[in-house]
Design a protein around this motif. Structure first.
Motif, PDB file in Angstrom:
ATOM      1  N   LYS A 311      33.313  37.512  30.533  1.00  0.00           N
ATOM      2  CA  LYS A 311      33.873  38.862  30.472  1.00  0.00           C
ATOM      3  C   LYS A 311      35.327  38.849  30.931  1.00  0.00           C
ATOM      4  O   LYS A 311      35.634  38.256  31.982  1.00  0.00           O
ATOM      5  CB  LYS A 311      33.085  39.787  31.396  1.00  0.00           C
ATOM      6  N   VAL A 312      36.201  39.486  30.166  1.00  0.00           N
ATOM      7  CA  VAL A 312      37.593  39.614  30.605  1.00  0.00           C
ATOM      8  C   VAL A 312      37.992  41.087  30.641  1.00  0.00           C
ATOM      9  O   VAL A 312      37.527  41.885  29.830  1.00  0.00           O
ATOM     10  CB  VAL A 312      38.592  38.848  29.691  1.00  0.00           C
ATOM     11  N   ASP A 313      38.867  41.422  31.600  1.00  0.00           N
ATOM     12  CA  ASP A 313      39.338  42.810  31.703  1.00  0.00           C
ATOM     13  C   ASP A 313      40.580  42.985  30.834  1.00  0.00           C
ATOM     14  O   ASP A 313      40.948  42.083  30.074  1.00  0.00           O
ATOM     15  CB  ASP A 313      39.583  43.182  33.175  1.00  0.00           C
ATOM     16  N   LYS A 314      41.230  44.125  30.960  1.00  0.00           N
ATOM     17  CA  LYS A 314      42.350  44.406  30.048  1.00  0.00           C
ATOM     18  C   LYS A 314      43.558  43.511  30.295  1.00  0.00           C
ATOM     19  O   LYS A 314      44.542  43.569  29.563  1.00  0.00           O
ATOM     20  CB  LYS A 314      42.727  45.881  30.100  1.00  0.00           C
ATOM     21  N   HIS A 315      43.492  42.671  31.310  1.00  0.00           N
ATOM     22  CA  HIS A 315      44.554  41.680  31.507  1.00  0.00           C
ATOM     23  C   HIS A 315      44.035  40.267  31.262  1.00  0.00           C
ATOM     24  O   HIS A 315      44.601  39.295  31.775  1.00  0.00           O
ATOM     25  CB  HIS A 315      45.168  41.817  32.906  1.00  0.00           C
ATOM     26  N   MET A 316      42.977  40.157  30.501  1.00  0.00           N
ATOM     27  CA  MET A 316      42.369  38.882  30.103  1.00  0.00           C
ATOM     28  C   MET A 316      41.902  38.071  31.320  1.00  0.00           C
ATOM     29  O   MET A 316      41.773  36.847  31.258  1.00  0.00           O
ATOM     30  CB  MET A 316      43.336  38.015  29.255  1.00  0.00           C
ATOM     31  N   HIS A 317      41.674  38.770  32.404  1.00  0.00           N
ATOM     32  CA  HIS A 317      41.245  38.136  33.640  1.00  0.00           C
ATOM     33  C   HIS A 317      39.723  38.102  33.664  1.00  0.00           C
ATOM     34  O   HIS A 317      39.083  39.099  33.380  1.00  0.00           O
ATOM     35  CB  HIS A 317      41.783  38.975  34.819  1.00  0.00           C
ATOM     36  N   THR A 318      39.148  36.958  34.006  1.00  0.00           N
ATOM     37  CA  THR A 318      37.686  36.899  34.144  1.00  0.00           C
ATOM     38  C   THR A 318      37.320  37.512  35.501  1.00  0.00           C
ATOM     39  O   THR A 318      38.199  37.986  36.230  1.00  0.00           O
ATOM     40  CB  THR A 318      37.181  35.435  34.118  1.00  0.00           C
ATOM     41  N   SER A 319      36.052  37.416  35.861  1.00  0.00           N
ATOM     42  CA  SER A 319      35.632  38.013  37.137  1.00  0.00           C
ATOM     43  C   SER A 319      35.990  37.114  38.324  1.00  0.00           C
ATOM     44  O   SER A 319      35.797  37.498  39.466  1.00  0.00           O
ATOM     45  CB  SER A 319      34.124  38.255  37.108  1.00  0.00           C
ATOM     46  N   LEU A 320      36.515  35.899  38.050  1.00  0.00           N
ATOM     47  CA  LEU A 320      36.853  34.999  39.160  1.00  0.00           C
ATOM     48  C   LEU A 320      38.368  34.911  39.366  1.00  0.00           C
ATOM     49  O   LEU A 320      39.133  34.965  38.390  1.00  0.00           O
ATOM     50  CB  LEU A 320      36.274  33.596  38.896  1.00  0.00           C
ATOM     51  N   PRO A 321      38.799  34.748  40.626  1.00  0.00           N
ATOM     52  CA  PRO A 321      40.233  34.765  40.909  1.00  0.00           C
ATOM     53  C   PRO A 321      40.998  33.676  40.155  1.00  0.00           C
ATOM     54  O   PRO A 321      40.520  32.544  40.034  1.00  0.00           O
ATOM     55  CB  PRO A 321      40.310  34.499  42.428  1.00  0.00           C
ATOM     56  N   ASP A 322      42.134  34.063  39.630  1.00  0.00           N
ATOM     57  CA  ASP A 322      43.084  33.153  38.963  1.00  0.00           C
ATOM     58  C   ASP A 322      42.540  32.499  37.695  1.00  0.00           C
ATOM     59  O   ASP A 322      43.113  31.525  37.215  1.00  0.00           O
ATOM     60  CB  ASP A 322      43.561  32.056  39.942  1.00  0.00           C
ATOM     61  N   ILE A 323      41.419  33.002  37.194  1.00  0.00           N
ATOM     62  CA  ILE A 323      40.900  32.427  35.941  1.00  0.00           C
ATOM     63  C   ILE A 323      40.918  33.494  34.837  1.00  0.00           C
ATOM     64  O   ILE A 323      40.326  34.565  34.976  1.00  0.00           O
ATOM     65  CB  ILE A 323      39.477  31.852  36.105  1.00  0.00           C
ATOM     66  N   ALA A 357      48.745  34.737  28.198  1.00  0.00           N
ATOM     67  CA  ALA A 357      49.891  34.028  28.795  1.00  0.00           C
ATOM     68  C   ALA A 357      50.854  35.032  29.434  1.00  0.00           C
ATOM     69  O   ALA A 357      51.361  34.805  30.546  1.00  0.00           O
ATOM     70  CB  ALA A 357      50.609  33.213  27.714  1.00  0.00           C
ATOM     71  N   LYS A 358      51.078  36.160  28.732  1.00  0.00           N
ATOM     72  CA  LYS A 358      51.986  37.172  29.295  1.00  0.00           C
ATOM     73  C   LYS A 358      51.397  37.766  30.578  1.00  0.00           C
ATOM     74  O   LYS A 358      52.111  38.041  31.541  1.00  0.00           O
ATOM     75  CB  LYS A 358      52.234  38.275  28.260  1.00  0.00           C
ATOM     76  N   CYS A 359      50.063  37.961  30.586  1.00  0.00           N
ATOM     77  CA  CYS A 359      49.407  38.519  31.783  1.00  0.00           C
ATOM     78  C   CYS A 359      49.508  37.538  32.953  1.00  0.00           C
ATOM     79  O   CYS A 359      49.732  37.947  34.106  1.00  0.00           O
ATOM     80  CB  CYS A 359      47.940  38.823  31.498  1.00  0.00           C
ATOM     81  N   MET A 360      49.336  36.247  32.666  1.00  0.00           N
ATOM     82  CA  MET A 360      49.415  35.239  33.735  1.00  0.00           C
ATOM     83  C   MET A 360      50.822  35.224  34.331  1.00  0.00           C
ATOM     84  O   MET A 360      51.006  35.157  35.549  1.00  0.00           O
ATOM     85  CB  MET A 360      49.049  33.850  33.190  1.00  0.00           C
ATOM     86  N   ALA A 361      51.809  35.325  33.440  1.00  0.00           N
ATOM     87  CA  ALA A 361      53.199  35.323  33.917  1.00  0.00           C
ATOM     88  C   ALA A 361      53.463  36.573  34.749  1.00  0.00           C
ATOM     89  O   ALA A 361      54.072  36.498  35.831  1.00  0.00           O
ATOM     90  CB  ALA A 361      54.151  35.266  32.720  1.00  0.00           C
ATOM     91  N   ALA A 362      52.994  37.732  34.264  1.00  0.00           N
ATOM     92  CA  ALA A 362      53.238  38.989  34.983  1.00  0.00           C
ATOM     93  C   ALA A 362      52.585  38.952  36.363  1.00  0.00           C
ATOM     94  O   ALA A 362      53.184  39.369  37.359  1.00  0.00           O
ATOM     95  CB  ALA A 362      52.706  40.166  34.166  1.00  0.00           C
ATOM     96  N   ASP A 363      51.355  38.421  36.436  1.00  0.00           N
ATOM     97  CA  ASP A 363      50.657  38.321  37.730  1.00  0.00           C
ATOM     98  C   ASP A 363      51.444  37.452  38.703  1.00  0.00           C
ATOM     99  O   ASP A 363      51.586  37.763  39.881  1.00  0.00           O
ATOM    100  CB  ASP A 363      49.269  37.704  37.546  1.00  0.00           C
ATOM    101  N   THR A 364      51.942  36.335  38.184  1.00  0.00           N
ATOM    102  CA  THR A 364      52.699  35.410  39.031  1.00  0.00           C
ATOM    103  C   THR A 364      53.944  36.091  39.590  1.00  0.00           C
ATOM    104  O   THR A 364      54.309  35.898  40.752  1.00  0.00           O
ATOM    105  CB  THR A 364      53.100  34.154  38.209  1.00  0.00           C
TER     106      THR A 364
END
Ligand SMILES: Cc1cc2nc3c(=O)[nH]c(=O)nc-3n(C[C@H](O)[C@H](O)[C@H](O)COP(=O)(O)OP(=O)(O)OC[C@H]3O[C@@H](n4cnc5c(N)ncnc54)[C@H](O)[C@@H]3O)c2cc1C
Ligand SMILES: NC(=O)c1ccc[n+]([C@@H]2O[C@H](COP(=O)([O-])OP(=O)(O)OC[C@H]3O[C@@H](n4cnc5c(N)ncnc54)[C@H](O)[C@@H]3O)[C@@H](O)[C@H]2O)c1
Length: 470
Positions: A311-323, A357-364
């Motif tokens: 499952k991914v949320d609207k930022h393509m984030h799974t339920s586990l941190p940093d994944i 990729a854009k979500c990962m960059a924005a989070d960082t």
């Protein structure tokens, strides 16, 4: 490349990587691109901070931020995106006569078997089955479908009826060129390809996968497709088992349509739930996919969707941190736009990968990010039975219940246009043939304009509909 000084590892079980080239935004949401297999060195040359590691991931320890590869190495990550695709969901998995088609190896195995075949059974009614039954020549195809009409994942019964005459055509037509993603193998090295072990999962083939293959059986005819509707496969009998059952059971059904002389037996027999039995050389199970999550689940408490994806949320984030996850492996679990839904397709895999990729960059960077526009409207362009096919929004009235109306326009052998309307608004459309309506309909679905006043005129071929809405 937002972070040229960070190390990026691309870990893949496949010896080649797929690159998207010639990307073209055809309309706001429809896109066209080529997919090429390339040696990983090209990517590394272009982006020096990317290192391609060719080894399957066998384990993930999310608590430690570590992954372990099959070659015995371990890697620590700060952020991880899982894009391991999906696997064919085969019926009677493990039966040697049941083939699935996913990657180059499985497609080549299929081609080799087909070259010796007189009759095959194709099970499933989605994208792969539709492409196969049309492309196969010189081999009888028994096509067993659960539904009443062909192509249930893309079409309704009306569109199916429009398409059927193409299956009985004596000759194959020259393939049309249409705006759809094209798949080529330029740049890939045969030497590298043949090293891929057949039990390893390669990249899914994707658009135009059959163009490089010779899909011909042993006979000289073109199409010979017999469709069995409203049935599933009940059992598969090997030859010996079949002989035994014929001898010992007086109620065991007789084989249908035996093209061989009575004394010649088929290697395998398929018993359908409608009581019929067909002998054949092998069976193709084109029965969908299951997300390839297995290597990542053990010991990690991922939230998994009903279809088995991460499952991914609207930022393509799974339920586990940093994944994060993207493509066929994930299950979109955000509240979607009313006219978007997930389908496991190249286009969506590309859009999700790009957006992840854009979500990962924005989070960082601690920045916020809006949902990508591509998730506003479901849009797919492809080709079935040598027709250009565009599907938009809730093209099969998915999730609309009975509260919708359909409008149709059809010219036999030329075009089939269906729109799905709800409360005067356009919710979806199926466009088969060169209708040239995709951009206008895309806009009408996106802007949700009240079209009640236009009624059936919307599909009047004598009116240039574009002028109406400019
Ligand atoms: C025959 C066929 C025809 C298709 N036709 C179309 C079409 O016309 N249009 C369309 O839009 N879509 C089509 N699709 C669907 C499309 O190919 C997929 O939706 C798309 O490829 C999904 O992309 P992905 O990156 O999520 O997965 P994949 O393309 O499957 O890539 C997954 C990658 O992960 C790697 N991998 C898997 N497990 C591991 C592991 N443990 N460790 C490391 N690496 C791993 C694999 O080697 C592979 O490289 C078709 C699919 C098939 C099978
Ligand atoms: N041109 C294209 O866009 C295209 C072409 C090929 C494949 N694809 C994609 O590739 C993936 C794999 O294709 P696919 O055709 O295997 O999947 P699919 O999801 O398109 O279709 C699966 C079909 O199998 C049927 N089915 C499921 N379980 C069954 C069972 N036990 N017995 C009989 N029928 C069963 C379903 O009703 C459905 O018709 C899909 O994600 C598909 O969208 C797309």
């Amino acid at each position: 490349m937002e972070f040229p000084s960070e190390d990026i590892f691309l870990m893949t079980a496949s010896p080649v990587i797929k690159a998207i080239t010639n990307f073209k935004q055809v309309s706001k949401t429809l896109e066209e691109f080529d997919v090429e297999e390339q040696p990983s060195s090209l990517l590394e040359k272009r982006y020096p901070n990317i290192k391609v590691i060719q080894s399957g991931v066998k384990q993930l320890k999310s608590d430690d931020h570590k992954i372990f590869t099959e070659d015995g190495k371990e890697y620590i990550y700060e952020k991880l995106c899982l894009c391991a695709g999906a696997k064919p969901k085969l019926i009677f998995e493990g039966n040697p006569y049941v083939l699935g088609i996913r990657d180059t190896d499985s497609a080549q195995a299929f081609q080799k078997n087909l070259a010796q075949a007189e009759r095959i059974v194709v099970v499933g009614n989605g994208g792969i089955a539709l492409e196969l039954v049309y492309e196969i020549q010189g081999c009888e195809v028994i096509w067993a479908i659960k539904d009443k009409a062909i192509g249930n994942t893309f079409f309704d019964a009306g569109a199916a009826e429009f398409l059927i005459p193409k299956l009985t055509a004596e000759k194959r037509e020259t393939p049309i060129e249409c705006k759809r993603t094209k798949y080529t193998m330029e740049g890939s090295e045969e030497k590298e390809r043949s090293l891929a072990a057949s039990d390893k999962l390669g990249s899914a083939l994707g658009p135009d996968w059959h163009e490089g293959l010779h899909l011909k059986g042993t006979k000289e005819f073109c199409h010979k497709v017999h469709i069995e509707i409203l049935c599933e496969v009940k059992k598969i009998h090997l030859q010996q088992e079949f002989i035994q059952l014929q001898r010992t059971s007086s109620t065991f059904p007789k084989e249908e349509k035996n093209v061989k002389p009575d004394e010649v037996l088929w290697p395998v027999y398929v018993e359908l739930t409608n009581g019929k039995i067909y002998g054949c050389d092998f069976i193709v199970s084109a029965t969908g996919v299951v997300p390839n999550v297995k290597p990542f689940l053990d010991g990690n408490n991922f939230a998994v969707g009903e279809d088995g994806g991460l499952k991914v949320d609207k930022h393509m984030h799974t339920s586990l941190p940093d994944i994060y996850a993207a493509g066929d492996i994930c299950t979109a679990s955000w509240e979607p736009s009313p006219v978007w839904h997930q389908m496991r397709l190249w286009t969506q895999a590309r859009q999700m990968g790009w957006y992840a990729a854009k979500c990962m960059a924005a989070d960082t960077l601690g920045e916020s990010i809006d949902m990508d526009f591509s998730f506003e409207l479901f849009a797919h362009v492809t080709k079935f039975f040598n027709y250009k096919v565009v599907v938009l929004g809730k093209y099969n009235a998915q999730g609309l219940g009975l509260d919708h109306e359909l409008m149709l326009r059809c010219t036999k052998g030329q075009e089939y246009v269906k729109v799905v309307m709800q409360n005067g608004r356009m919710m979806g459309a199926v466009l088969i043939g060169e209708t040239d309506l995709e951009e206008t309909f895309e806009n009408l679905i996106l802007n949700q304009m009240d079209l009640s006043a236009y009624g059936e005129e919307l599909l009047n071929p004598d009116i240039d509909i574009e002028d109406y809405f400019d």
